[in-house]
Scaffold this motif. Sequence first.
Motif, PDB file in Angstrom:
ATOM      1  N   UNK A  70       0.871  -1.043  -0.185  1.00 58.26           N
ATOM      2  CA  UNK A  70       0.025   0.539   0.204  1.00 58.26           C
ATOM      3  C   UNK A  70       0.806   1.525   0.260  1.00 58.26           C
ATOM      4  N   UNK A  71       2.483   0.543  -0.030  1.00 61.04           N
ATOM      5  CA  UNK A  71       2.627   2.856   0.124  1.00 61.04           C
ATOM      6  C   UNK A  71       3.706   2.807  -0.896  1.00 61.04           C
ATOM      7  N   UNK A  72       3.231   1.821  -1.495  1.00 60.22           N
ATOM      8  CA  UNK A  72       3.625   2.432  -3.633  1.00 60.22           C
ATOM      9  C   UNK A  72       4.844   2.549  -3.786  1.00 60.22           C
ATOM     10  N   UNK A  73       6.221   1.846  -2.976  1.00 57.04           N
ATOM     11  CA  UNK A  73       7.565   2.169  -3.174  1.00 57.04           C
ATOM     12  C   UNK A  73       8.203   1.114  -3.863  1.00 57.04           C
ATOM     13  N   UNK A  74       9.463   1.603  -5.144  1.00 57.22           N
ATOM     14  CA  UNK A  74      10.316   0.640  -5.508  1.00 57.22           C
ATOM     15  C   UNK A  74      10.947   0.031  -4.426  1.00 57.22           C
ATOM     16  N   UNK A  75      12.081  -0.921  -4.525  1.00 60.21           N
ATOM     17  CA  UNK A  75      12.755  -1.799  -3.746  1.00 60.21           C
ATOM     18  C   UNK A  75      14.332  -0.444  -3.574  1.00 60.21           C
ATOM     19  N   UNK A  76      14.354  -0.986  -2.483  1.00 55.94           N
ATOM     20  CA  UNK A  76      15.375   0.662  -2.192  1.00 55.94           C
ATOM     21  C   UNK A  76      16.397  -0.344  -1.560  1.00 55.94           C
ATOM     22  N   UNK A  77      17.956  -0.558  -2.262  1.00 55.50           N
ATOM     23  CA  UNK A  77      18.794  -0.774  -1.440  1.00 55.50           C
ATOM     24  C   UNK A  77      19.518  -0.518  -0.119  1.00 55.50           C
TER      25      UNK A  77
END
Length: 93
Positions: A70-77
């Motif tokens: 639901x946060x609509x964020x891309x994966x983050x390294x």
Amino acid sequence: RFGCKLSYFGDSEFISLQVKPQLESRENKTYQTFTAIIYRTQVVAGTNYFIKVQISDEYIHLKIFQALPHENQHPSLTGYQTGKTRDDPLVYF
């Protein structure tokens, strides 16, 4: 809790490819070979993926955070370790 060691399948390849540009930017390198081998997960307020990736004859360990859907964020390294071998254990870092 840190998840079990699993053979590569599922989302690990897709997620690792999404953070490949982040890693290449941080390392100032381009990786021709970038193949997810195995992964572990840790459920937090989202999921931490710890993924062993083959880059030519070397390996790198990635720590990737995937927020809840639901946060609509891309994966983050969020971290990585270079200079790993095929036999190095994939552990929390």
